[in-house]
Scaffold this motif. Structure first.
Motif, PDB file in Angstrom:
ATOM      1  N   ARG A  20       0.816  -1.215   0.000  1.00 36.44           N
ATOM      2  CA  ARG A  20       0.000   0.000   0.000  1.00 36.44           C
ATOM      3  C   ARG A  20       0.847   1.261   0.000  1.00 36.44           C
ATOM      4  N   GLY A  21       2.096   1.163   0.423  1.00 39.02           N
ATOM      5  CA  GLY A  21       2.974   2.322   0.477  1.00 39.02           C
ATOM      6  C   GLY A  21       3.864   2.491  -0.744  1.00 39.02           C
ATOM      7  N   VAL A  22       3.676   1.632  -1.752  1.00 37.89           N
ATOM      8  CA  VAL A  22       4.501   1.687  -2.962  1.00 37.89           C
ATOM      9  C   VAL A  22       3.637   2.216  -4.111  1.00 37.89           C
ATOM     10  N   ALA A  23       4.162   3.181  -4.861  1.00 39.74           N
ATOM     11  CA  ALA A  23       3.414   3.734  -5.997  1.00 39.74           C
ATOM     12  C   ALA A  23       3.017   2.609  -6.956  1.00 39.74           C
ATOM     13  N   LYS A  24       1.797   2.674  -7.476  1.00 42.60           N
ATOM     14  CA  LYS A  24       1.262   1.591  -8.311  1.00 42.60           C
ATOM     15  C   LYS A  24       2.170   1.231  -9.479  1.00 42.60           C
ATOM     16  N   ARG A  25       2.778   2.232 -10.103  1.00 45.18           N
ATOM     17  CA  ARG A  25       3.603   1.922 -11.277  1.00 45.18           C
ATOM     18  C   ARG A  25       4.894   1.200 -10.918  1.00 45.18           C
ATOM     19  N   PHE A  26       5.304   1.221  -9.653  1.00 47.68           N
ATOM     20  CA  PHE A  26       6.517   0.529  -9.220  1.00 47.68           C
ATOM     21  C   PHE A  26       6.227  -0.768  -8.477  1.00 47.68           C
ATOM     22  N   ARG A  27       4.975  -0.986  -8.140  1.00 48.37           N
ATOM     23  CA  ARG A  27       4.601  -2.051  -7.208  1.00 48.37           C
ATOM     24  C   ARG A  27       5.071  -3.444  -7.633  1.00 48.37           C
ATOM     25  N   HIS A  28       4.722  -3.874  -8.843  1.00 48.90           N
ATOM     26  CA  HIS A  28       5.070  -5.244  -9.248  1.00 48.90           C
ATOM     27  C   HIS A  28       6.573  -5.435  -9.317  1.00 48.90           C
ATOM     28  N   ALA A  29       7.295  -4.458  -9.872  1.00 44.58           N
ATOM     29  CA  ALA A  29       8.758  -4.573  -9.949  1.00 44.58           C
ATOM     30  C   ALA A  29       9.369  -4.663  -8.551  1.00 44.58           C
ATOM     31  N   ALA A  30       8.846  -3.891  -7.607  1.00 45.92           N
ATOM     32  CA  ALA A  30       9.356  -3.926  -6.237  1.00 45.92           C
ATOM     33  C   ALA A  30       9.086  -5.283  -5.588  1.00 45.92           C
ATOM     34  N   ILE A  31       7.915  -5.833  -5.826  1.00 47.08           N
ATOM     35  CA  ILE A  31       7.547  -7.139  -5.258  1.00 47.08           C
ATOM     36  C   ILE A  31       8.433  -8.228  -5.844  1.00 47.08           C
ATOM     37  N   PHE A  32       8.606  -8.229  -7.161  1.00 41.87           N
ATOM     38  CA  PHE A  32       9.448  -9.249  -7.797  1.00 41.87           C
ATOM     39  C   PHE A  32      10.886  -9.148  -7.296  1.00 41.87           C
ATOM     40  N   GLY A  33      11.393  -7.920  -7.151  1.00 44.73           N
ATOM     41  CA  GLY A  33      12.751  -7.725  -6.637  1.00 44.73           C
ATOM     42  C   GLY A  33      12.899  -8.227  -5.217  1.00 44.73           C
ATOM     43  N   ALA A  34      11.907  -7.949  -4.381  1.00 46.46           N
ATOM     44  CA  ALA A  34      11.950  -8.407  -2.990  1.00 46.46           C
ATOM     45  C   ALA A  34      11.915  -9.929  -2.919  1.00 46.46           C
ATOM     46  N   LEU A  35      11.062 -10.556  -3.722  1.00 47.15           N
ATOM     47  CA  LEU A  35      10.993 -12.018  -3.735  1.00 47.15           C
ATOM     48  C   LEU A  35      12.305 -12.628  -4.226  1.00 47.15           C
ATOM     49  N   ASP A  36      12.888 -12.023  -5.234  1.00 51.88           N
ATOM     50  CA  ASP A  36      14.139 -12.528  -5.796  1.00 51.88           C
ATOM     51  C   ASP A  36      15.289 -12.429  -4.797  1.00 51.88           C
ATOM     52  N   ALA A  37      15.207 -11.491  -3.863  1.00 51.85           N
ATOM     53  CA  ALA A  37      16.270 -11.287  -2.875  1.00 51.85           C
ATOM     54  C   ALA A  37      16.193 -12.261  -1.703  1.00 51.85           C
ATOM     55  N   LEU A  38      15.063 -12.948  -1.545  1.00 48.83           N
ATOM     56  CA  LEU A  38      14.911 -13.862  -0.421  1.00 48.83           C
ATOM     57  C   LEU A  38      15.767 -15.114  -0.592  1.00 48.83           C
ATOM     58  N   GLU A  39      16.252 -15.617   0.534  1.00 43.46           N
ATOM     59  CA  GLU A  39      17.022 -16.867   0.583  1.00 43.46           C
ATOM     60  C   GLU A  39      16.059 -18.008   0.934  1.00 43.46           C
ATOM     61  N   PRO A  40      16.420 -19.251   0.611  1.00 46.24           N
ATOM     62  CA  PRO A  40      15.568 -20.388   0.996  1.00 46.24           C
ATOM     63  C   PRO A  40      15.250 -20.369   2.490  1.00 46.24           C
ATOM     64  N   GLY A  41      13.984 -20.572   2.803  1.00 52.46           N
ATOM     65  CA  GLY A  41      13.521 -20.578   4.184  1.00 52.46           C
ATOM     66  C   GLY A  41      13.027 -19.231   4.673  1.00 52.46           C
ATOM     67  N   GLU A  42      13.307 -18.165   3.942  1.00 49.46           N
ATOM     68  CA  GLU A  42      12.837 -16.835   4.331  1.00 49.46           C
ATOM     69  C   GLU A  42      11.454 -16.578   3.750  1.00 49.46           C
ATOM     70  N   THR A  43      10.712 -15.680   4.396  1.00 47.00           N
ATOM     71  CA  THR A  43       9.343 -15.368   4.016  1.00 47.00           C
ATOM     72  C   THR A  43       9.160 -13.865   3.885  1.00 47.00           C
TER      73      THR A  43
END
Length: 87
Positions: A20-43
């Protein structure tokens, strides 16, 4: 010793991501980047004001079985989803 925010907390760690705090035009890219940065076992605990069904489909297409998704809360206006990286 100062805390290093760039370091992972490790297996079992849960990192909040409030879309909700991320501008709509950046939202999906930010989510994909955050998911890509996670290590196995992290949530990543994702919070949003609507159920992001198209986003969930995109995540499944991009990450496949690497990401396990589970709703923590699914009410109108209050969606919380855990995205966990599996090894």
């Amino acid at each position: 010793m100062a805390h290093d925010c760039s370091r992972s907390l490790g297996v079992g760690a849960v990192y909040p991501f409030d879309a909700r705090g991320v501008a709509k035009r950046f939202r999906h890219a930010a989510i994909f980047g955050a998911l890509d940065a996670l290590e196995p076992g992290e949530t990543m605990r994702f919070c949003n004001d609507h159920d992001p069904l198209p986003l969930l489909s995109q995540i499944d297409n991009i990450f496949g079985e690497r990401i396990r998704m589970a709703y923590v809360q699914r009410e109108p206006g209050a969606i919380v989803i855990d995205f966990q990286v599996v090894s």
